[in-house]
Design a protein around this motif. Structure first.
Motif, PDB file in Angstrom:
ATOM      1  N   THR A   1       0.813  -1.217   0.000  1.00  0.00           N
ATOM      2  CA  THR A   1       0.000   0.000   0.000  1.00  0.00           C
ATOM      3  C   THR A   1       0.845   1.265   0.000  1.00  0.00           C
ATOM      4  N   ARG A   2       2.061   1.155   0.520  1.00  0.00           N
ATOM      5  CA  ARG A   2       2.946   2.309   0.650  1.00  0.00           C
ATOM      6  C   ARG A   2       4.329   1.765   0.970  1.00  0.00           C
ATOM      7  N   PRO A   3       5.374   2.521   0.753  1.00  0.00           N
ATOM      8  CA  PRO A   3       6.692   2.080   1.195  1.00  0.00           C
ATOM      9  C   PRO A   3       6.716   1.957   2.719  1.00  0.00           C
ATOM     10  N   GLY A   4       7.264   0.872   3.218  1.00  0.00           N
ATOM     11  CA  GLY A   4       7.291   0.723   4.665  1.00  0.00           C
ATOM     12  C   GLY A   4       7.738  -0.644   5.123  1.00  0.00           C
TER      13      GLY A   4
ATOM     14  N   GLU B   1      14.580 -10.774  -2.841  1.00  0.00           N
ATOM     15  CA  GLU B   1      15.069  -9.505  -2.306  1.00  0.00           C
ATOM     16  C   GLU B   1      14.457  -8.324  -3.055  1.00  0.00           C
ATOM     17  N   SER B   2      14.207  -8.504  -4.353  1.00  0.00           N
ATOM     18  CA  SER B   2      13.628  -7.429  -5.154  1.00  0.00           C
ATOM     19  C   SER B   2      12.289  -6.981  -4.589  1.00  0.00           C
ATOM     20  N   GLU B   3      11.488  -7.922  -4.092  1.00  0.00           N
ATOM     21  CA  GLU B   3      10.176  -7.585  -3.556  1.00  0.00           C
ATOM     22  C   GLU B   3      10.276  -6.890  -2.198  1.00  0.00           C
ATOM     23  N   VAL B   4      11.312  -7.247  -1.433  1.00  0.00           N
ATOM     24  CA  VAL B   4      11.571  -6.532  -0.188  1.00  0.00           C
ATOM     25  C   VAL B   4      11.952  -5.084  -0.494  1.00  0.00           C
TER      26      VAL B   4
ATOM     27  N   GLY C   1      10.283   0.708  -0.623  1.00  0.00           N
ATOM     28  CA  GLY C   1      10.328   1.942  -1.397  1.00  0.00           C
ATOM     29  C   GLY C   1      11.704   2.281  -1.916  1.00  0.00           C
ATOM     30  N   GLU C   2      12.564   1.261  -2.038  1.00  0.00           N
ATOM     31  CA  GLU C   2      13.938   1.495  -2.461  1.00  0.00           C
ATOM     32  C   GLU C   2      14.182   1.108  -3.911  1.00  0.00           C
ATOM     33  N   SER C   3      13.095   0.756  -4.634  1.00  0.00           N
ATOM     34  CA  SER C   3      13.236   0.464  -6.062  1.00  0.00           C
ATOM     35  C   SER C   3      13.341   1.762  -6.849  1.00  0.00           C
ATOM     36  N   ASP C   4      13.645   1.620  -8.128  1.00  0.00           N
ATOM     37  CA  ASP C   4      13.748   2.825  -8.952  1.00  0.00           C
ATOM     38  C   ASP C   4      12.356   3.359  -9.275  1.00  0.00           C
TER      39      ASP C   4
END
Length: 341
Positions: free
Chosen positions: A22-25, A56-59, A64-67
């Motif tokens: 729902t949001r970065p967190g 790890e990509s989903e974590v 909220g650390e993806s591009d």
């Protein structure tokens, strides 16, 4: 895009259960919700998801650390296995067929596999046949694709050669070791924890190496002339030392950065030992041909290839637990979520 005829069950349910970021967190940002079943566009395939690996990509997406390609809310999941529900007529895919899919923007630029249904471009669908349980098959696509592409496209590894895997207890590292042994290579692989040497031996590693940050001397004591090939999964913090482990005209393939360092400040080409080759790999589903994936599944079924499964979770409600265990990192191997009937 031209409209094409479809085969399959066009009367899919209107809604489905899915995990939504729902949001970065933190882990509480992962919510199980009822959402609309994704509409299948021409050229795409709708898959009923039966299992998926947790990566790890989903974590990174959850934190909220993806591009910038990730927007919220988003259903994460960069890989999944299941059965075809609907596809274009003439696509070569039929309803009920078992398939795998991965990468290509799944769970990032469009909703991914943490759901009962997912739609993906037909070009990133890999059909297969196997009697292996879903929790085993669900562990394989992304890690086998990355490992296979690194060993073939990246390193051109051949039978009889020596391979060093830096970051050996990662899921890709364990998969690469198993695939390399199946190919006929001698494998050296690293771990930072002496107690995990048995995990490396379990997938066929010939020489587990405890990594204290500088392993070139250890490797050269085992292979005096240097290894033929090295797979770098730790990242740029380890890369200069990994390069020193390789013989002249050998190759290092940079595939991952478990240590978090993707670049080297003030990089100079003269950091590379004379005559050693440096390349990289970061591929997509199309880099794992269906016949190759089928061969890998057969090897797993026959016990010649080990699928490194860390833990199996049942139902979307356990995704938070799976991501928490993945971040904890105490159990090497793949964390797999199975969607039971």
């Amino acid at each position: 895009m031209s409209q094409q005829a479809a085969v399959g069950d066009a009367a899919a349910p209107a809604t489905m259960r899915a995990v939504v970021v729902t949001r970065p967190g933190g882990l509480d940002a992962l919510e199980v919700r009822d959402v609309p079943v994704p509409v299948r566009e021409p050229g795409w395939v709708r898959i009923r998801v039966r299992a998926f690996g947790v990566n790890e990509s989903e974590v990174t997406t959850r934190k909220g650390e993806s591009d910038g390609e990730v927007t919220y809310p988003r259903v994460p999941g960069i890989e999944g296995v299941g059965v075809v529900e609907e596809a274009d007529e003439g696509s070569g895919l039929r309803p009920g067929q078992r398939v795998a899919t991965m990468m290509g923007g799944m769970g990032r630029s469009y909703d991914g596999s943490y759901a009962q249904y997912v739609t993906v471009p037909a070009g990133q669908v890999i059909p297969f046949e196997t009697d292996l349980p879903w929790e085993v098959v669900g562990a394989l696509p992304e890690m086998f694709q990355t490992a296979y592409g690194s060993l073939t496209t990246g390193l051109d590894l051949r039978a009889g050669q020596t391979l060093l895997i830096r970051g050996g207890t990662s899921t890709v590292g364990l998969s690469a070791a198993a695939l390399a042994k199946e190919l006929g290579a001698t494998v050296l692989a690293t771990t930072r924890h002496p107690g995990r040497a048995q995990d490396l031996r379990a997938v066929g590693v010939d020489h587990p190496v405890v990594d204290d940050g500088s392993i070139a001397e250890q490797i050269r004591s085992l292979v005096p002339g240097g290894v033929d090939a090295a797979l770098e999964l730790v990242g740029c913090s380890a890369l200069p030392d990994t390069l020193k482990c390789v013989r002249m005209h050998g190759t290092v393939c940079f595939t991952g950065a478990l240590g978090g360092a993707w670049s080297i400040p003030a990089f100079s080409p003269f950091m590379i030992p004379f005559g050693v080759r440096l390349t990289s790999y970061g591929g997509e589903a199309g880099d794992l041909p269906a016949p190759v994936f089928q061969q890998q599944l057969q090897a797993v079924a026959e016990g010649r290839l080990k699928a490194p499964v860390a833990k199996v979770y049942h139902g979307l409600e356990q995704v938070q637990d799976a991501q928490a265990d993945l971040e904890d990192g105490t159990t090497p191997g793949k964390h797999v979520v199975v969607l039971d009937d």
